[in-house]
Scaffold this active site. Structure first.
Site, short mmCIF file in Angstrom:
data_model
loop_
_atom_site.label_atom_id
_atom_site.label_comp_id
_atom_site.label_asym_id
_atom_site.label_seq_id
_atom_site.Cartn_x
_atom_site.Cartn_y
_atom_site.Cartn_z
N ILE A 6 0.70 -1.27 -0.04
CA ILE A 6 -0.04 0.02 0.12
C ILE A 6 0.94 1.36 0.03
O ILE A 6 1.69 1.53 0.84
CB ILE A 6 -0.98 0.13 1.09
CG1 ILE A 6 -1.67 -1.24 1.37
CG2 ILE A 6 -1.77 1.26 1.30
CD1 ILE A 6 -2.72 -1.20 2.36
N ASN A 75 -2.26 3.93 -3.91
CA ASN A 75 -3.03 5.12 -3.16
C ASN A 75 -2.42 6.41 -2.69
O ASN A 75 -3.13 7.33 -2.84
CB ASN A 75 -3.38 4.34 -1.59
CG ASN A 75 -3.61 5.51 -0.83
OD1 ASN A 75 -5.10 5.99 -0.77
ND2 ASN A 75 -2.99 5.83 0.31
N TYR A 142 -3.38 17.50 -11.51
CA TYR A 142 -4.23 16.31 -10.88
C TYR A 142 -5.05 15.33 -11.71
O TYR A 142 -5.16 14.15 -11.74
CB TYR A 142 -4.82 16.82 -9.66
CG TYR A 142 -5.49 15.83 -8.79
CD1 TYR A 142 -4.66 14.87 -7.78
CD2 TYR A 142 -6.96 15.62 -8.71
CE1 TYR A 142 -5.44 13.91 -6.88
CE2 TYR A 142 -7.54 14.53 -7.84
CZ TYR A 142 -6.68 13.78 -6.89
OH TYR A 142 -7.26 12.78 -6.17
N LYS A 146 -5.00 11.31 -12.81
CA LYS A 146 -5.74 10.12 -12.54
C LYS A 146 -6.45 9.76 -13.93
O LYS A 146 -6.71 8.53 -13.86
CB LYS A 146 -7.02 10.80 -11.50
CG LYS A 146 -6.38 11.10 -10.20
CD LYS A 146 -5.66 10.08 -9.52
CE LYS A 146 -5.43 10.59 -8.21
NZ LYS A 146 -4.80 9.44 -7.36
N THR A 179 -9.70 14.06 4.65
CA THR A 179 -8.20 13.67 4.97
C THR A 179 -7.41 15.28 4.71
O THR A 179 -8.07 16.19 4.38
CB THR A 179 -7.73 12.79 3.95
OG1 THR A 179 -7.69 13.47 2.75
CG2 THR A 179 -8.37 11.62 4.11
N1 LIG Z 1 -9.25 12.89 0.03
C1 LIG Z 1 -10.15 12.76 -1.17
O1 LIG Z 1 -11.34 13.72 -1.02
C2 LIG Z 1 -9.97 12.27 -2.21
C3 LIG Z 1 -10.77 12.12 -3.42
C4 LIG Z 1 -10.49 11.48 -4.40
C5 LIG Z 1 -9.42 10.51 -4.50
N2 LIG Z 1 -8.56 10.76 -3.40
C6 LIG Z 1 -7.05 9.97 -3.62
O2 LIG Z 1 -6.98 9.11 -2.61
C7 LIG Z 1 -5.61 8.89 -2.32
C8 LIG Z 1 -5.17 9.32 -0.76
O3 LIG Z 1 -5.49 10.53 -0.41
P1 LIG Z 1 -5.57 11.10 0.87
O4 LIG Z 1 -6.82 11.85 0.88
O5 LIG Z 1 -5.67 9.84 1.94
O6 LIG Z 1 -4.47 11.81 1.19
P2 LIG Z 1 -3.54 12.24 2.38
O7 LIG Z 1 -4.25 12.29 3.48
O8 LIG Z 1 -2.88 13.53 1.90
O9 LIG Z 1 -2.42 11.25 2.48
C9 LIG Z 1 -1.53 10.93 1.21
C10 LIG Z 1 -0.63 9.75 1.56
O10 LIG Z 1 0.41 9.95 0.59
C11 LIG Z 1 1.84 9.63 0.88
N3 LIG Z 1 2.47 10.60 0.08
C12 LIG Z 1 2.25 11.77 -0.11
N4 LIG Z 1 3.48 12.31 -1.02
C13 LIG Z 1 4.40 11.16 -1.08
C14 LIG Z 1 5.66 11.06 -1.66
N5 LIG Z 1 6.26 11.91 -2.34
N6 LIG Z 1 6.26 9.70 -1.56
C15 LIG Z 1 5.44 8.87 -1.04
N7 LIG Z 1 4.33 8.84 -0.15
C16 LIG Z 1 3.66 10.28 -0.56
C17 LIG Z 1 1.67 10.39 2.25
O11 LIG Z 1 2.73 9.90 3.04
P3 LIG Z 1 4.03 10.63 3.42
O12 LIG Z 1 3.84 12.20 3.64
O13 LIG Z 1 4.40 10.01 4.92
O14 LIG Z 1 4.93 10.39 2.34
C18 LIG Z 1 0.21 9.78 2.73
O15 LIG Z 1 0.48 8.58 3.33
C19 LIG Z 1 -4.85 9.83 -3.27
O16 LIG Z 1 -4.39 9.22 -4.46
C20 LIG Z 1 -5.88 10.94 -3.61
O17 LIG Z 1 -5.89 11.37 -4.96
C21 LIG Z 1 -8.57 11.47 -2.28
#
Ligand SMILES: NC(=O)c1ccc[n+]([C@@H]2O[C@H](COP(=O)([O-])OP(=O)(O)OC[C@H]3O[C@@H](n4cnc5c(N)ncnc54)[C@H](OP(=O)(O)O)[C@@H]3O)[C@@H](O)[C@H]2O)c1
Length: 239
Positions: A6, A75, A142, A146, A179
């Protein structure tokens, strides 16, 4: 054992997936992120910056024995610079494409190469977004990362069907989740992003979904064959 890889396992949706999966003693998880927030005997952390392609290329999927299921969940993702084209920092474009699209593509390539001859359930879940299917101003990079993930998944599925390699690939839009990514979106300027107010209201009205709820929905797609009929899917299908 079931093995899960993951990305973005340290917070948000990825962390919720890890916490949920660890409740089952048959699950072993490899988490890939820059920071670590989980410590567990069935969790291995790979400290990796997925926007740095040399680090992605050096990640090696392990040789596994006694495997029932292996799942790669791409993810990790960022919304990046919410700006008009012409105003985006070029380094942000590179980092966002690397993290959201090129890193998952390399991981899929290496995952398929490493495990194609394993006789077990083999799945790839790409966490996509409605933004890859509908344009949103200010989110050009972005949205296109996607959309790229969606198309790569569909082409991979064609190859799986032709070559009978028994992988399953889904590109899954997870809905709107409470998030840090959503906090970052709310910090954008309305001059760069015409629907800012709508996203502020999502939070105020309690429309954002708890990541633990979304993680449960995503694992339904992993476990229920009836939900695996289409490559492009969304948690909204669950009603
Ligand atoms: N939140 C929403 O409403 C939403 C909607 C549609 C899709 N999504 C998708 O869902 C997924 C998860 O998003 P989330 O909302 O859970 O985001 P989040 O809370 O910001 O978490 C992002 C995760 O990605 C990791 N990450 C970020 N930059 C990184 C890097 N350079 N290298 C390695 N890991 C990295 C972060 O870990 P570290 O900082 O520890 O590296 C963290 O664990 C994403 O693909 C996002 O596009 C989210």
């Amino acid at each position: 054992m079931n093995y899960y890889f993951i990305t973005g396992s340290s917070k948000g949706l990825g962390k919720a997936l890890v916490d949920l999966l660890l409740k089952n003693e048959s699950n072993f998880i490899y988490g890939l992120s820059r920071t670590r927030s989980v410590k567990h005997e069935r969790f291995v952390h790979a400290a990796i910056d997925l926007s740095k392609l040399d680090e992605v290329l050096s990640f090696q999927f392990p040789t596994l024995a006694d495997v029932d299921k292996i799942v790669l969940i791409n993810n990790a993702g960022v919304v990046g610079d919410v700006k008009r084209v012409g105003d985006i920092e070029n380094q942000q474009i590179i980092d966002c494409y690397n993290l959201n699209l090129i890193a998952p593509t390399i991981l899929m390539n290496n995952f398929v190469a490493k495990y194609k001859s394993l006789d077990c359930t083999k799945m790839i879940i790409n966490i996509s977004s409605g933004a890859g299917r509908n344009p949103i101003d200010g989110w050009n990079v972005y949205c296109s990362t996607k959309a790229g993930l969606d198309m790569f998944s569909q082409v991979l599925n064609e190859e799986i069907n032709i070559d009978n390699t028994s992988f399953k690939v889904l590109s899954l839009a997870p809905g709107i989740i409470d998030t840090d990514m959503q906090s970052q979106i709310r910090e954008a300027k309305s001059s760069d992003f015409s629907t800012l107010e709508k996203f502020i209201k999502f939070k105020e009205q309690g429309d954002l979904i708890d990541p633990n709820v979304t993680a449960t929905q995503i694992l339904r797609f992993v476990n229920e064959k009836e939900l695996q009929g289409k490559v492009l899917c969304s948690v909204r299908e669950l009603g």
